[in-house]
Design an enzyme around this catalytic site. Structure first.
Site, PDB file in Angstrom:
ATOM      1  N   HIS A 124     110.899  33.746 -34.679  1.00  0.00           N
ATOM      2  CA  HIS A 124     111.430  33.165 -33.440  1.00  0.00           C
ATOM      3  C   HIS A 124     110.250  32.973 -32.490  1.00  0.00           C
ATOM      4  O   HIS A 124     109.280  33.742 -32.541  1.00  0.00           O
ATOM      5  CB  HIS A 124     112.441  34.159 -32.862  1.00  0.00           C
ATOM      6  CG  HIS A 124     113.194  33.699 -31.666  1.00  0.00           C
ATOM      7  ND1 HIS A 124     112.673  33.735 -30.402  1.00  0.00           N
ATOM      8  CD2 HIS A 124     114.448  33.197 -31.537  1.00  0.00           C
ATOM      9  CE1 HIS A 124     113.579  33.276 -29.543  1.00  0.00           C
ATOM     10  NE2 HIS A 124     114.659  32.957 -30.201  1.00  0.00           N
ATOM     11  N   LYS A 227     122.958  40.955 -27.965  1.00  0.00           N
ATOM     12  CA  LYS A 227     123.270  40.520 -29.326  1.00  0.00           C
ATOM     13  C   LYS A 227     124.013  41.602 -30.096  1.00  0.00           C
ATOM     14  O   LYS A 227     124.274  41.466 -31.287  1.00  0.00           O
ATOM     15  CB  LYS A 227     121.978  40.156 -30.072  1.00  0.00           C
ATOM     16  CG  LYS A 227     121.309  38.885 -29.554  1.00  0.00           C
ATOM     17  CD  LYS A 227     120.151  38.503 -30.447  1.00  0.00           C
ATOM     18  CE  LYS A 227     119.192  37.540 -29.793  1.00  0.00           C
ATOM     19  NZ  LYS A 227     119.708  36.185 -29.688  1.00  0.00           N
ATOM     20  N   CYS A 367     114.881  27.936 -31.596  1.00  0.00           N
ATOM     21  CA  CYS A 367     113.648  28.585 -31.131  1.00  0.00           C
ATOM     22  C   CYS A 367     112.729  28.945 -32.288  1.00  0.00           C
ATOM     23  O   CYS A 367     112.096  30.008 -32.294  1.00  0.00           O
ATOM     24  CB  CYS A 367     113.938  29.822 -30.285  1.00  0.00           C
ATOM     25  SG  CYS A 367     114.870  29.465 -28.820  1.00  0.00           S
TER      26      CYS A 367
HETATM   27  N1  7TS Z   1     113.972  37.273 -32.016  1.00  0.00           N
HETATM   28  C1  7TS Z   1     114.963  36.779 -32.786  1.00  0.00           C
HETATM   29  C2  7TS Z   1     114.890  36.959 -34.269  1.00  0.00           C
HETATM   30  C3  7TS Z   1     116.036  36.150 -32.168  1.00  0.00           C
HETATM   31  O1  7TS Z   1     117.018  35.673 -32.927  1.00  0.00           O
HETATM   32  C4  7TS Z   1     116.055  35.997 -30.766  1.00  0.00           C
HETATM   33  C5  7TS Z   1     117.141  35.234 -30.064  1.00  0.00           C
HETATM   34  C6  7TS Z   1     115.011  36.557 -30.033  1.00  0.00           C
HETATM   35  C7  7TS Z   1     113.983  37.177 -30.692  1.00  0.00           C
HETATM   36  C8  7TS Z   1     114.972  36.503 -28.550  1.00  0.00           C
HETATM   37  O2  7TS Z   1     115.973  37.304 -28.017  1.00  0.00           O
HETATM   38  P1  7TS Z   1     116.196  37.345 -26.441  1.00  0.00           P
HETATM   39  O3  7TS Z   1     117.320  38.315 -26.274  1.00  0.00           O
HETATM   40  O4  7TS Z   1     114.934  37.804 -25.844  1.00  0.00           O
HETATM   41  O5  7TS Z   1     116.557  35.961 -26.035  1.00  0.00           O
HETATM   42  N2  7TS Z   1     117.754  34.282 -30.868  1.00  0.00           N
HETATM   43  C9  7TS Z   1     118.601  33.302 -30.456  1.00  0.00           C
HETATM   44  C10 7TS Z   1     119.201  32.426 -31.337  1.00  0.00           C
HETATM   45  O6  7TS Z   1     119.047  32.467 -32.545  1.00  0.00           O
HETATM   46  N3  7TS Z   1     119.966  31.575 -30.658  1.00  0.00           N
HETATM   47  O7  7TS Z   1     119.878  31.874 -29.361  1.00  0.00           O
HETATM   48  C11 7TS Z   1     119.021  32.954 -29.225  1.00  0.00           C
END
Ligand code: 7TS
Length: 416
Positions: A124, A227, A367
């Site tokens: 990501h 999440k 992303c």
């Molecule tokens: N790493 C992974 C593997 C993720 O899926 C996401 C968010 C993040 C980091 C970042 O998380 P955050 O809480 O800091 O935003 N993934 C997604 C997605 O797959 N669709 O929307 C957000």
């Protein structure tokens, strides 16, 4: 205890919602999950009964709030089997901030020109861009591990790219696009033998499967409350005491100091050293309620439920003419994210048609732009499951995709 999905669903008020007159089918759980009543109640209860700033006050409310906040830290630590939950859990805003904290506080102090930062082709952006930024600043170099056409890391490339110049191995435990579960423990062993630290992006793994940081042998693990049934605005950075002690603070201010003069300051012990200012007290406390909820269900049971529904989704999608599913086909090898494309219908169009049927999926690059290029896809559609999803929601997804064919299929093919 049997896993009763109907009983679980009754805990989630939003699942009673209708969208365009149809029951909501929420299949965008990799982006964020819905919240059970228990989490919402914990948040409201805090504001109604013991809202106060923590650590500094000596009155009853401040003591109650501090105990609940620190209690959530211990819950988060135990959830991933940290050796010292009181010190090894840092609260941040999200996974992204947790990873930026490591990249900045560890990277700036220890990386030198010529050092290598190794991530994977499926990261990501949040486990990729911070490393690129710190590489520019320090003169270190970024490299990545290649994947095969099934979306798995190539073992030979792992062994070839971890060498004596590698200082950081930053790796996702579960891909948000492909669902691939990576062999973190084996990679961590190789990395440590080469003298590198191991930073794990657990944003997708921690909510969906049992994760044990001591078994993984990682130095850092980042994940997000939102999440895993908890509120937005709370992230976790787990770090071993050794790794966290070695880092300097990232943000300076209140709460993170021992002694301050006009000229200089000494820093607080772990974990306060990394939690400057008033933290997100209410949401951290409600995150504790989310962890309680997951533990009551049992992460093994959650994982088993998701394997069943994910396999059903993969099988039904794969049986459809014109569907291309990306990533591993065996649900036992992957998480509950199923990424696909349908004929030449753009995923955004597909997603809009599905919304007419109250089916919420994600469409786009997720992303992970470099991964999209590796998959030779401009964008993909993604259905992602969680502990409250039912098989008939997969059926609704399939029905919606068929409808998109009726709406776009003929037009697209006529024009092609
Ligand atoms: N790493 C992974 C593997 C993720 O899926 C996401 C968010 C993040 C980091 C970042 O998380 P955050 O809480 O800091 O935003 N993934 C997604 C997605 O797959 N669709 O929307 C957000």
């Amino acid at each position: 205890m049997t896993y009763d999905v109907e009983q679980i669903r009754r805990d989630f008020p939003i699942l009673e919602r209708k969208v365009r007159g149809r029951p909501l089918v929420y299949l965008d759980n990799a982006a964020t999950t819905q919240k059970p009543r228990q989490v919402i109640d914990a948040l409201v209860h805090y504001y109604e009964h013991y809202n106060a700033n923590i650590h500094r006050g000596l009155h009853t409310l401040a003591e109650e709030a501090t105990a609940a906040y620190e209690g959530a830290r211990v819950k988060a630590g135990r959830f991933i089997n940290a050796a010292a939950p009181e010190q090894e859990i840092i609260f941040t805003r999200n996974t992204t901030e947790s990873l930026n904290l490591v990249a900045n506080a560890w990277g700036r102090k220890f990386l030198e020109p010529g050092d290598e930062i190794l991530f994977t082709a499926m990261e990501h952006h949040s486990n990729l861009v911070p490393w690129q930024m710190i590489a520019l600043e320090t003169g270190a170099k970024v490299r990545y591990i290649e994947i095969d056409d099934d979306g798995r890391l190539i073992g030979d490339d792992v062994r070839a790219k971890i060498n004596e110049r590698t200082k950081v191995v930053a790796i996702t435990q579960m891909s948000n696009v492909l669902g691939t579960i990576n062999p973190v423990r084996e990679i961590a062993e190789l990395a440590h033998r080469a003298g590198a630290i191991v930073v794990v992006d657990g944003a997708q793994s921690v909510p969906h499967m049992p994760v044990d940081v001591r078994e993984l042998g990682c130095d850092f693990l980042a994940f997000s409350s939102h999440k895993m049934l908890g509120p937005t605005g709370v992230g976790v950075l787990y770090g071993t005491r050794e790794a966290l002690d070695a880092m300097d603070p990232f943000l300076g201010g209140g709460e993170m100091i021992k002694r301050v003069t006009y000229e200089r300051s000494t820093y607080a012990d772990l974990p306060n050293k990394f939690e400057a200012g008033t933290p997100n007290i209410a949401d951290v406390i409600a995150f504790g309620a989310a962890i309680d909820y997951l533990e009551a269900l049992g992460m093994e049971a959650v994982r088993e439920h998701e394997i069943a529904i994910t396999q059903y989704a993969i099988d039904r999608l794969s049986a459809m003419d014109g569907v291309k599913v990306y990533g591993p086909r065996e649900a036992a090898d992957k998480g509950g994210a199923v990424t696909f494309n349908y004929r030449d219908i753009h995923p955004h169009d597909l997603s809009q048609v599905l919304d007419q049927y109250a089916v919420a999926i994600r469409a786009g690059h997720h992303c992970a732009q470099p991964l999209m290029r590796r998959l030779d896809a401009v964008a993909t559609a993604r259905a992602s499951f969680y502990l409250y999803n039912r098989h008939d929601e997969v059926d609704a997804l399939i029905e919606g995709i068929r409808a998109s064919d009726r709406i776009f299929g003929n037009v697209v093919r006529a024009g092609a």
